[in-house]
Design an enzyme around this catalytic site. Structure first.
Site, PDB file in Angstrom:
ATOM      1  CE1 TYR A  80     -24.751  74.739 -32.601  1.00 23.81           C
ATOM      2  CE2 TYR A  80     -22.656  73.738 -33.216  1.00 23.81           C
ATOM      3  CZ  TYR A  80     -24.037  73.692 -33.167  1.00 23.81           C
ATOM      4  OH  TYR A  80     -24.709  72.601 -33.659  1.00 23.81           O
ATOM      5  CB  SER A 131     -25.912  65.727 -36.733  1.00 26.01           C
ATOM      6  OG  SER A 131     -26.910  66.723 -36.786  1.00 26.01           O
ATOM      7  CD  GLN A 155     -29.977  63.932 -35.224  1.00 25.76           C
ATOM      8  OE1 GLN A 155     -29.168  64.547 -35.906  1.00 25.76           O
ATOM      9  NE2 GLN A 155     -31.166  64.423 -34.911  1.00 25.76           N
ATOM     10  CE1 TYR A 169     -32.489  67.263 -33.455  1.00 28.79           C
ATOM     11  CE2 TYR A 169     -30.960  68.129 -35.077  1.00 28.79           C
ATOM     12  CZ  TYR A 169     -31.297  67.854 -33.757  1.00 28.79           C
ATOM     13  OH  TYR A 169     -30.421  68.185 -32.757  1.00 28.79           O
ATOM     14  CB  THR A 216     -33.065  63.764 -32.122  1.00 32.09           C
ATOM     15  OG1 THR A 216     -31.784  63.162 -32.314  1.00 32.09           O
ATOM     16  CG2 THR A 216     -32.982  64.746 -30.963  1.00 32.09           C
ATOM     17  CE  LYS A 257     -28.555  62.507 -28.944  1.00 30.02           C
ATOM     18  NZ  LYS A 257     -28.924  63.933 -28.893  1.00 30.02           N
ATOM     19  CG  HIS A 280     -30.290  67.977 -27.565  1.00 36.77           C
ATOM     20  ND1 HIS A 280     -31.205  67.476 -28.456  1.00 36.77           N
ATOM     21  CD2 HIS A 280     -29.372  68.612 -28.331  1.00 36.77           C
ATOM     22  CE1 HIS A 280     -30.869  67.812 -29.690  1.00 36.77           C
ATOM     23  NE2 HIS A 280     -29.745  68.502 -29.649  1.00 36.77           N
ATOM     24  NE  ARG A 316     -25.999  71.834 -28.334  1.00 37.35           N
ATOM     25  CZ  ARG A 316     -25.056  72.740 -28.581  1.00 37.35           C
ATOM     26  NH1 ARG A 316     -24.167  73.008 -27.672  1.00 37.35           N
ATOM     27  NH2 ARG A 316     -25.008  73.370 -29.743  1.00 37.35           N
TER      28      ARG A 316
HETATM   29  C1  FNR Z   1     -25.453  68.345 -30.015  1.00 39.05           C
HETATM   30  N1  FNR Z   1     -26.432  67.365 -29.866  1.00 39.05           N
HETATM   31  C2  FNR Z   1     -27.183  66.981 -30.951  1.00 39.05           C
HETATM   32  N2  FNR Z   1     -28.057  65.940 -30.848  1.00 39.05           N
HETATM   33  C3  FNR Z   1     -28.757  65.515 -31.907  1.00 39.05           C
HETATM   34  O1  FNR Z   1     -29.535  64.568 -31.785  1.00 39.05           O
HETATM   35  N3  FNR Z   1     -28.587  66.127 -33.126  1.00 39.05           N
HETATM   36  C4  FNR Z   1     -27.745  67.173 -33.303  1.00 39.05           C
HETATM   37  O2  FNR Z   1     -27.611  67.696 -34.404  1.00 39.05           O
HETATM   38  C5  FNR Z   1     -27.032  67.641 -32.179  1.00 39.05           C
HETATM   39  N4  FNR Z   1     -26.186  68.723 -32.294  1.00 39.05           N
HETATM   40  C6  FNR Z   1     -25.350  69.040 -31.250  1.00 39.05           C
HETATM   41  C7  FNR Z   1     -24.380  70.020 -31.428  1.00 39.05           C
HETATM   42  C8  FNR Z   1     -23.489  70.293 -30.398  1.00 39.05           C
HETATM   43  C9  FNR Z   1     -22.446  71.322 -30.592  1.00 39.05           C
HETATM   44  C10 FNR Z   1     -23.561  69.587 -29.184  1.00 39.05           C
HETATM   45  C11 FNR Z   1     -22.598  69.844 -28.056  1.00 39.05           C
HETATM   46  C12 FNR Z   1     -24.547  68.629 -28.992  1.00 39.05           C
HETATM   47  C13 FNR Z   1     -26.561  66.646 -28.591  1.00 39.05           C
HETATM   48  C14 FNR Z   1     -25.568  65.479 -28.521  1.00 39.05           C
HETATM   49  O3  FNR Z   1     -25.893  64.462 -29.420  1.00 39.05           O
HETATM   50  C15 FNR Z   1     -25.536  64.874 -27.117  1.00 39.05           C
HETATM   51  O4  FNR Z   1     -26.837  64.553 -26.706  1.00 39.05           O
HETATM   52  C16 FNR Z   1     -24.883  65.777 -26.080  1.00 39.05           C
HETATM   53  O5  FNR Z   1     -23.830  66.499 -26.647  1.00 39.05           O
HETATM   54  C17 FNR Z   1     -24.353  64.941 -24.928  1.00 39.05           C
HETATM   55  O6  FNR Z   1     -23.762  65.742 -23.959  1.00 39.05           O
HETATM   56  P1  FNR Z   1     -22.169  66.008 -23.872  1.00 39.05           P
HETATM   57  O7  FNR Z   1     -21.466  64.687 -24.137  1.00 39.05           O
HETATM   58  O8  FNR Z   1     -21.859  67.024 -24.902  1.00 39.05           O
HETATM   59  O9  FNR Z   1     -22.007  66.518 -22.504  1.00 39.05           O
END
Ligand code: FNR
Length: 384
Positions: free
Chosen positions: A25, A107, A128, A130, A156, A252, A276, A279
């Site tokens: 995950y 988050s 943050q 949603y 976001t 974001k 993101h 993702r």
């Molecule tokens: C995220 N990200 C994310 N972003 C957000 O706005 N709300 C969220 O709940 C989450 N949840 C989340 C879970 C996990 C496991 C990851 C890895 C990422 C995205 C996060 O804020 C961010 O944009 C990215 O993780 C940046 O990339 P790197 O630093 O992981 O490469």
């Protein structure tokens, strides 16, 4: 394992300590993971140019991010379910951020609640959001973040629907984790994680637990949340949030110059150029590849932050060289948390600071504000 020399060591430790369902995950991305891979590859494809005849004995790394002091130009970015990697994970990470001196963002999808973090820390943190279909839920969350003293709201934008992460679907990821035969074997073979989790104050989404009462017809909170992501979310919704939240607002998920301009017009205080972490939209460009054009257009009017692929202090320098004022981290700090809790997050932050400082020295940079415009160059074989 020997000394921890980089975030990659923390990743290796996290992989060992976590059941596969949780590690996948954290580590994974959407679809074929094209964008996830691009984030890292395109940062690697940038070269740093050095100036060797400068005194770099004093190097300043501290900045402000929407008014919040940051020891290095980096904030702990929002990540859902961090509390499934370590007991009370979000609280531990917020404490690490406070101790180190960088902003922490909680988050919507965290295990610990807004109030848990507020109670455990004294530095203002960010929340943050949603956007959910049910406006009442959004209003409640905004109200709770305000009451807890959050100094900024990160809205976001890139989750109209949830990106399909194939590994999560295969593993049957749910909150709390669903116990299939496969998961049970996986979890039982990670007893340290299991014992840690037994100490968790919460086992489900701390911020949304109360809201599920409104959705009595659905049995699972996870199901309810998935049904709540709002595909009708548009500029008007952003304006509504701007009106409702009177502190700093950060948007974001900006990946296009047009959206960056709209963010300025909508009254945001900052944007995060972000896909993101690969993702959501699989096939999107890397966030570093779109950063220069976006920063060129809006960085005089609004703070421009960056995330996606930051694993070393050198990556931070590259992002700043491409026009960002500061960065956010996702997986790097999560690997630290999963490996060693609060100490692990501190370890990740210290490694990034040391690498940042060394990269500044070796490129001839004393101050992040005086970056040479040609500091970052595309390695010729990567020019497309
Ligand atoms: C995220 N990200 C994310 N972003 C957000 O706005 N709300 C969220 O709940 C989450 N949840 C989340 C879970 C996990 C496991 C990851 C890895 C990422 C995205 C996060 O804020 C961010 O944009 C990215 O993780 C940046 O990339 P790197 O630093 O992981 O490469």
């Amino acid at each position: 394992m020997g000394p921890i020399t980089s975030v990659f060591d923390l990743e290796t430790m996290a992989r060992k300590r976590l059941p596969a369902v949780i590690f996948d995950y954290v580590h994974g991305g959407a679809g074929m993971e094209l964008t996830l891979q691009r984030n890292e590859d395109d940062l690697c494809a940038l070269a740093l140019r050095q100036h060797d005849m400068r005194d770099v004995s004093h190097r300043t790394m501290a900045v402000k991010m929407v008014g919040e002091p940051a020891e290095i130009p980096l904030a702990i970015g929002p990540t859902g379910l961090a509390g499934l990697t370590w007991a009370n994970g979000e609280v531990e990470a917020a404490r690490a951020a406070e101790q180190f001196g960088v902003p922490f963002c909680l988050s919507t999808m965290s295990i610990c609640s807004i109030e848990d973090v507020a109670e455990a820390t004294s530095r203002p943190f960010w929340f943050q959001l949603y956007l959910m279909k049910d406006r009442k839920v959004n209003e409640n969350l905004i109200h709770r973040a305000h009451a807890a003293g959050c100094s900024a709201l990160i809205l976001t934008l890139d989750l109209h629907v949830q990106g399909k992460r194939w590994a999560d679907a295969k593993n049957g990821l749910s909150v709390p984790p669903r116990l299939t035969l496969h998961n049970t074997m996986d979890i039982l073979s990670h007893p340290r994680w299991l014992v840690g989790m037994a100490r968790s104050r919460r086992r489900t989404f701390g911020n949304l637990q109360g809201e599920v009462q409104q959705a009595k017809h659905l049995s699972a909170l996870t199901q309810w949340i998935e049904s709540q992501f709002d595909p009708s979310f548009d500029l008007e919704t952003v304006k509504w949030v701007r009106k409702t939240w009177d502190r700093k607002l950060i948007l974001k998920g900006i990946m296009h110059v047009d959206d960056a301009r709209l963010a300025v017009d909508a009254g945001a205080d900052a944007i995060i150029v972000s896909n993101h972490g690969g993702r959501q939209l699989d096939g999107a460009p890397s966030s570093i590849s779109v950063l220069p054009e976006i920063a060129d257009v809006v960085r005089d009017r609004i703070e421009v932050f960056f995330d996606g692929g930051i694993r070393t202090g050198g990556d931070i320098v590259k992002a700043l060289g491409c026009g960002a004022h500061a960065c956010l981290s996702g997986r790097a700090w999560l690997y630290g948390l999963a490996a060693h809790g609060r100490e692990g997050v501190l370890c990740a932050l210290r490694l990034l600071r040391e690498e940042l400082s060394d990269t500044m020295a070796l490129t001839g940079l004393s101050n992040l504000q005086d970056m040479d415009p040609d500091l970052v160059a595309m390695r010729p074989e990567h020019i497309r």
